[in-house]
Design a protein around this motif. Structure first.
Motif, PDB file in Angstrom:
ATOM      1  N   ASP A  67       0.283   8.602   0.898  1.00 20.83           N
ATOM      2  CA  ASP A  67       0.866   9.907   0.588  1.00 20.83           C
ATOM      3  C   ASP A  67       1.194  10.657   1.873  1.00 20.83           C
ATOM      4  OD1 ASP A  67      -1.518  10.895   1.574  1.00 20.83           O
ATOM      5  OD2 ASP A  67      -2.359  11.367  -0.388  1.00 20.83           O
ATOM      6  N   LYS A 111       0.838  -1.197   0.000  1.00 25.08           N
ATOM      7  CA  LYS A 111       0.000   0.000   0.000  1.00 25.08           C
ATOM      8  C   LYS A 111       0.870   1.242   0.000  1.00 25.08           C
ATOM      9  CE  LYS A 111      -3.778  -2.313   2.447  1.00 25.08           C
ATOM     10  NZ  LYS A 111      -4.645  -2.323   3.662  1.00 25.08           N
ATOM     11  N   SER A 157       4.477  -1.550 -10.353  1.00 24.17           N
ATOM     12  CA  SER A 157       4.431  -2.605 -11.356  1.00 24.17           C
ATOM     13  C   SER A 157       5.561  -3.606 -11.109  1.00 24.17           C
ATOM     14  CB  SER A 157       4.550  -2.018 -12.766  1.00 24.17           C
ATOM     15  OG  SER A 157       5.760  -1.311 -12.914  1.00 24.17           O
ATOM     16  N   ARG A 170       3.140   3.920 -11.720  1.00 25.45           N
ATOM     17  CA  ARG A 170       2.339   3.093 -10.839  1.00 25.45           C
ATOM     18  C   ARG A 170       3.181   1.911 -10.384  1.00 25.45           C
ATOM     19  NH1 ARG A 170      -3.027   3.921 -10.793  1.00 25.45           N
ATOM     20  NH2 ARG A 170      -3.402   1.780 -10.140  1.00 25.45           N
ATOM     21  N   THR A 227      -3.271   5.929  -1.487  1.00 25.49           N
ATOM     22  CA  THR A 227      -3.578   6.353  -2.858  1.00 25.49           C
ATOM     23  C   THR A 227      -3.459   5.230  -3.879  1.00 25.49           C
ATOM     24  OG1 THR A 227      -1.275   7.047  -3.186  1.00 25.49           O
ATOM     25  CG2 THR A 227      -2.827   8.699  -2.371  1.00 25.49           C
ATOM     26  N   GLU A 228      -2.781   4.135  -3.512  1.00 28.77           N
ATOM     27  CA  GLU A 228      -2.577   3.051  -4.475  1.00 28.77           C
ATOM     28  C   GLU A 228      -2.216   1.777  -3.718  1.00 28.77           C
ATOM     29  OE1 GLU A 228       0.297   1.990  -8.338  1.00 28.77           O
ATOM     30  OE2 GLU A 228       0.420   3.955  -7.350  1.00 28.77           O
ATOM     31  N   PHE A 272      -1.014  -2.648  -4.428  1.00 22.76           N
ATOM     32  CA  PHE A 272      -0.606  -3.677  -5.372  1.00 22.76           C
ATOM     33  C   PHE A 272      -0.806  -5.030  -4.702  1.00 22.76           C
ATOM     34  CE2 PHE A 272       2.428  -6.360  -7.692  1.00 22.76           C
ATOM     35  CZ  PHE A 272       2.133  -6.005  -9.004  1.00 22.76           C
TER      36      PHE A 272
END
Length: 429
Positions: free
Chosen positions: A344, A341, A389, A387, A350-351, A353
């Motif tokens: 920010d 995770k 990856s 992002r 905010t993102e 995986f």
């Protein structure tokens, strides 16, 4: 604005007294006599402009007056002038909505304020008592807000001074870091040069000694050769001794040659410490400039528990590891939900995986690179460029199920219970 002219003008060489000039024509540089006046536009119109004024959609409903009434109508229009609506520029503001405490045109009232109960016309809303009370209130309010703004301006100026002082201190520190690095680099360079000169002097001395010894043997061999060529001695004993001495000199020369040949060629080399240049090139900055805004709300927020659970998380979060990017964001390893995770600087996720396997450790291997150790005896190398990856995987023989990973000198240090196992970047144990 309409223009009236009572002065005489000369046209085609003759006097022409134009009492009222056409406003649109006058703006285009032509003087035409006006025959009508439009109170809504506050313009005098000639015969041609009057005809088009009554044809155009925007002005066809305007009521025109005789030009002589224009002056009186113009003054009256100024006395009763209305402000145009910002949302409907072709309409005047005519109504007041008490619900929203704002004035609007009829179109605004009909479309956006139909449900408002306190809607009145401007005449009723703008009563004398209302105006007097409102003027007094606004005077007090303007005085109060002026004082607040002046206080704010003073604090901002103090803030400017503080920021300048901070900048100067940081600039001094940056200069100190630069000078310290240069000083250290010069010290390392001086040390390396000293070691180089010591090695060179030692090897040069040995080579010079070998050369001197070889030259000495060459001289001795030359003398032996000359003695053998010029000997006339007939005494067998003397001749025997001379031959043996010459043989000893020749044997010594052979031994020197064999020894020096066996020793080979002496060289000097430099084994560079790649950590110096490698680590130096990896460093992208002396540090990060943080722009902080201190306020009560953010101060309280920092003291609260930060929620990192997502809506699609099936289990309670268990953050077993974390690291920080160069931009200040935090990367969290949620073992139970099997996710990486990204949080920010405002503590918002905010993102994420989804790795599909419980996580056992993370390590930032570069500015935009990350290594994640998984319970499945695997290290996933990820990119954080845009992002999150996956780049590639490294398979481990053991150690995947234990929490803990670090990376240094292109080696992964993996916890394996009671011991640490090392893998290279290709996965070799």
């Amino acid at each position: 604005m309409a223009e009236r002219s009572d002065q005489s003008s000369i046209q085609d060489g003759s006097d022409a007294d134009i009492a009222f000039t056409c406003t649109p024509c006058n703006e285009l540089g032509s003087r035409e006599e006006a025959v009508k006046y439009c109170p809504e536009c506050d313009e005098y119109l000639c015969t041609t402009c009057t005809k088009y004024h009554l044809k155009m959609k925007a002005t066809r409903d305007h009521k025109l007056a005789d030009r002589e009434e224009g002056k009186h109508e113009s003054n009256a229009a100024k006395a009763t002038a209305r402000i145009k609506c910002q949302q409907h520029p072709d309409r005047d503001i005519e109504m007041y909505c008490g619900t929203h405490d704002m004035v609007y045109c009829l179109m605004c009232i009909a479309t956006e304020h139909r449900a408002c109960s306190d809607v009145t016309n401007l005449t009723d809303a703008a009563g004398l008592k209302f105006q007097q009370n409102e003027i007094m209130r606004m005077q007090e309010e303007s005085k109060s807000i002026k004082e607040l703004l002046e206080d704010t301006e003073k604090k901002k100026q103090e803030n400017v001074t503080l920021v300048e002082e901070k900048r100067n201190k940081i600039q001094i520190r940056i200069q100190e870091i630069e000078e310290s690095m240069i000083k250290h680099i010069k010290s390392l360079s001086k040390q390396a040069s000293g070691n180089l000169n010591d090695s060179y002097s030692k090897i040069r001395a040995e080579l010079d000694s070998d050369i001197a010894m070889v030259n000495n043997r060459i001289s001795e061999v030359e003398k032996v050769k000359e003695q053998l060529q010029s000997t006339t001695e007939e005494n067998p004993e003397y001749l025997f001794v001379q031959i043996k001495i010459c043989q000893q000199i020749i044997n010594d020369a052979k031994n020197v040659h064999a020894k020096l040949k066996l020793g080979g060629q002496t060289s000097i080399d430099f084994a560079e410490n790649t950590k110096v240049s490698g680590h130096f090139q990896e460093v992208e900055s002396f540090g990060r400039i943080n722009e902080a805004c201190k306020n009560l709300k953010r101060g309280i927020m920092r003291q609260k528990e930060i929620k990192v659970r997502l809506q699609n998380d099936e289990k309670t979060c268990r953050i077993i590891d974390m690291c920080q990017t160069d931009s200040g964001e935090c990367i969290l390893a949620d073992r139970y939900n099997r996710k990486l995770k990204l949080m920010d600087i405002d503590q918002n996720i905010t993102e994420f995986f989804d790795l599909g396997v419980p996580l056992t450790g993370i390590w930032k291997t570069g500015n935009k690179a990350l290594a994640v150790k998984l319970d499945s005896n695997r290290i996933e190398l990820l990119s954080l460029s845009t992002r999150i990856s996956r780049v590639r995987s490294i398979f481990l023989k053991r150690g995947g199920g234990y929490i803990g990973i670090a990376c240094a000198d292109e080696k992964f240090y993996v916890s394996a219970g009671e011991e640490i196992v090392l893998y290279d970047t290709k996965g070799n144990l």
